[in-house]
Each structure stands twice: as structure tokens, then as C-alpha cells.
Motif scaffolding. Structure first.
Motif, PDB file in Angstrom:
ATOM      1  N   GLY A  36       0.763  -1.242   0.000  1.00 41.14           N
ATOM      2  CA  GLY A  36       0.000   0.000   0.000  1.00 41.14           C
ATOM      3  C   GLY A  36       0.791   1.288   0.000  1.00 41.14           C
ATOM      4  N   TRP A  37       2.098   1.225  -0.140  1.00 42.05           N
ATOM      5  CA  TRP A  37       2.917   2.426  -0.161  1.00 42.05           C
ATOM      6  C   TRP A  37       3.031   2.959  -1.582  1.00 42.05           C
ATOM      7  CZ3 TRP A  37       4.917   4.854   4.101  1.00 42.05           C
ATOM      8  CH2 TRP A  37       4.837   4.143   5.315  1.00 42.05           C
ATOM      9  N   ARG A  38       3.089   4.268  -1.703  1.00 42.37           N
ATOM     10  CA  ARG A  38       3.336   4.916  -2.988  1.00 42.37           C
ATOM     11  C   ARG A  38       4.790   5.363  -2.983  1.00 42.37           C
ATOM     12  NH1 ARG A  38       2.016  10.548  -4.978  1.00 42.37           N
ATOM     13  NH2 ARG A  38       1.426  10.875  -2.831  1.00 42.37           N
ATOM     14  N   ARG A  56       5.279   6.932   0.613  1.00 43.32           N
ATOM     15  CA  ARG A  56       4.179   7.519   1.381  1.00 43.32           C
ATOM     16  C   ARG A  56       2.985   6.572   1.377  1.00 43.32           C
ATOM     17  NH1 ARG A  56       1.740  13.583   1.023  1.00 43.32           N
ATOM     18  NH2 ARG A  56       0.061  13.231   2.503  1.00 43.32           N
ATOM     19  N   ARG A  57       2.378   6.450   2.534  1.00 41.26           N
ATOM     20  CA  ARG A  57       1.107   5.726   2.665  1.00 41.26           C
ATOM     21  C   ARG A  57       0.230   6.580   3.562  1.00 41.26           C
ATOM     22  NH1 ARG A  57       1.078  -0.354   4.679  1.00 41.26           N
ATOM     23  NH2 ARG A  57       1.667   0.654   6.618  1.00 41.26           N
ATOM     24  N   GLY A  58      -0.866   7.069   2.982  1.00 42.61           N
ATOM     25  CA  GLY A  58      -1.723   7.980   3.729  1.00 42.61           C
ATOM     26  C   GLY A  58      -0.942   9.230   4.076  1.00 42.61           C
ATOM     27  N   ARG A  59      -0.906   9.557   5.359  1.00 40.30           N
ATOM     28  CA  ARG A  59      -0.207  10.759   5.808  1.00 40.30           C
ATOM     29  C   ARG A  59       1.151  10.443   6.442  1.00 40.30           C
ATOM     30  NH1 ARG A  59      -3.346  14.824   4.945  1.00 40.30           N
ATOM     31  NH2 ARG A  59      -2.934  16.340   6.568  1.00 40.30           N
ATOM     32  N   MET A  60       1.605   9.201   6.239  1.00 37.64           N
ATOM     33  CA  MET A  60       2.906   8.770   6.762  1.00 37.64           C
ATOM     34  C   MET A  60       3.936   8.794   5.641  1.00 37.64           C
ATOM     35  SD  MET A  60       4.904   7.696   9.186  1.00 37.64           S
ATOM     36  CE  MET A  60       3.729   7.380  10.492  1.00 37.64           C
ATOM     37  N   VAL A 106       2.030  15.617   5.304  1.00 40.80           N
ATOM     38  CA  VAL A 106       2.294  14.416   6.089  1.00 40.80           C
ATOM     39  C   VAL A 106       2.150  14.732   7.570  1.00 40.80           C
ATOM     40  CG1 VAL A 106       3.803  13.382   4.363  1.00 40.80           C
ATOM     41  CG2 VAL A 106       4.794  14.760   6.174  1.00 40.80           C
ATOM     42  N   GLU A 107       1.737  13.733   8.315  1.00 42.19           N
ATOM     43  CA  GLU A 107       1.614  13.883   9.764  1.00 42.19           C
ATOM     44  C   GLU A 107       2.662  13.092  10.510  1.00 42.19           C
ATOM     45  OE1 GLU A 107      -2.385  12.921  10.829  1.00 42.19           O
ATOM     46  OE2 GLU A 107      -3.195  14.686   9.845  1.00 42.19           O
TER      47      GLU A 107
END
Length: 134
Positions: A36-38, A56-60, A106-107
Motif C-alpha cells: 500500500g505504499w506509494r 508515502r502511505r496515507g499521511r505517513m 504528512v503527519e
């Protein structure tokens, strides 16, 4: 006679190591994509040094170091404190240019390790270290 004969095996080993490193990074990127990582960048050159994979995956956001090693312990030992500091500086550079690199908004930021074993299997260790040394 040229003196090139003694350099040829060394050059061949360097090229072989380069190819093996690229294969390891390709396997690592595939492993990340399958989970699921880009992949934002591979072999990202920064003023502080190179990041093997920025993902990046989501906001990570993950700064991923790739090593060809037989096991986790050997792979972890191969990422020396100086290299960890360099990667932290490179991550700071990326965060300062967030939007341009797809890293904006990103968070979380973490430093991951992926090692590729002797069989060519990639193993992912998320959050392998922290910039503060933990």
C-alpha cells in the motif's frame, strides 16, 4: 601493454555490486507497493546525501534504507549512526520541499529498513530507528 588489466576485475565487481544494489532496491520498492505504499522517489539525491526510497502511505512518509544482508541484525548494524544522521538531514530537506516531492501534508515521518536476504527476499522493518538515536 596497458595497465588496465589489473583494474578490470575491480570494475566488474563494482558493476556487479551496483546491479545487485539496484535489484535490491527494486525488490524493496515492489514490497512497499504491494503493502500500500506509494513510491515518491528512488535514489533521491539531496544536499545531505541520497535516500534509497522515499515512500508515502496515507499521511505517513517513510525514508527507507535498503541493504543486501543475510539477516536483520547484520542489516541493522550496517546503518551506522553517521548514516542515520545523514538520512535525518536528508529527510529535513525533503520536508522543507514537501509539496514539490509529493510529501506535503504528512503527519508522520519514520525511518524504515528493508533488507534483501541471500534468497532475494525483501524484509521490511518499519520504524527501524529514530533520529534521536532510539
Amino acid at each position: 601493454m596497458s595497465g588496465g588489466g589489473t583494474r578490470s576485475p575491480r570494475i566488474a565487481r563494482g558493476r556487479s555490486s551496483e546491479r545487485a544494489g539496484r535489484r535490491a532496491e527494486a525488490l524493496a520498492a515492489l514490497r512497499l507497493r504491494l503493502t500500500g505504499w506509494r513510491i515518491l522517489a528512488r535514489r533521491l539525491k539531496t544536499p545531505a546525501g541520497e535516500i534509497d526510497i522515499l515512500a508515502r502511505r496515507g499521511r505517513m512518509l517513510a525514508v527507507v534504507e535498503v541493504k543486501r544482508r543475510p539477516d536483520r541484525a547484520t542489516a541493522g548494524e550496517a546503518v551506522l549512526p553517521a548514516q542515520r544522521r545523514r538520512l535525518a538531514r536528508a529527510a529535513d530537506w525533503v520536508l522543507a520541499r514537501g509539496e514539490a516531492l509529493g510529501a506535503g501534508g504528512v503527519e508522520g515521518l519514520r525511518f524504515d529498513l528493508i533488507w534483501v536476504d541471500r534468497l532475494g527476499l525483501p524484509h521490511h522493518l518499519p520504524d527501524a530507528w529514530r533520529p534521536d538515536g532510539s
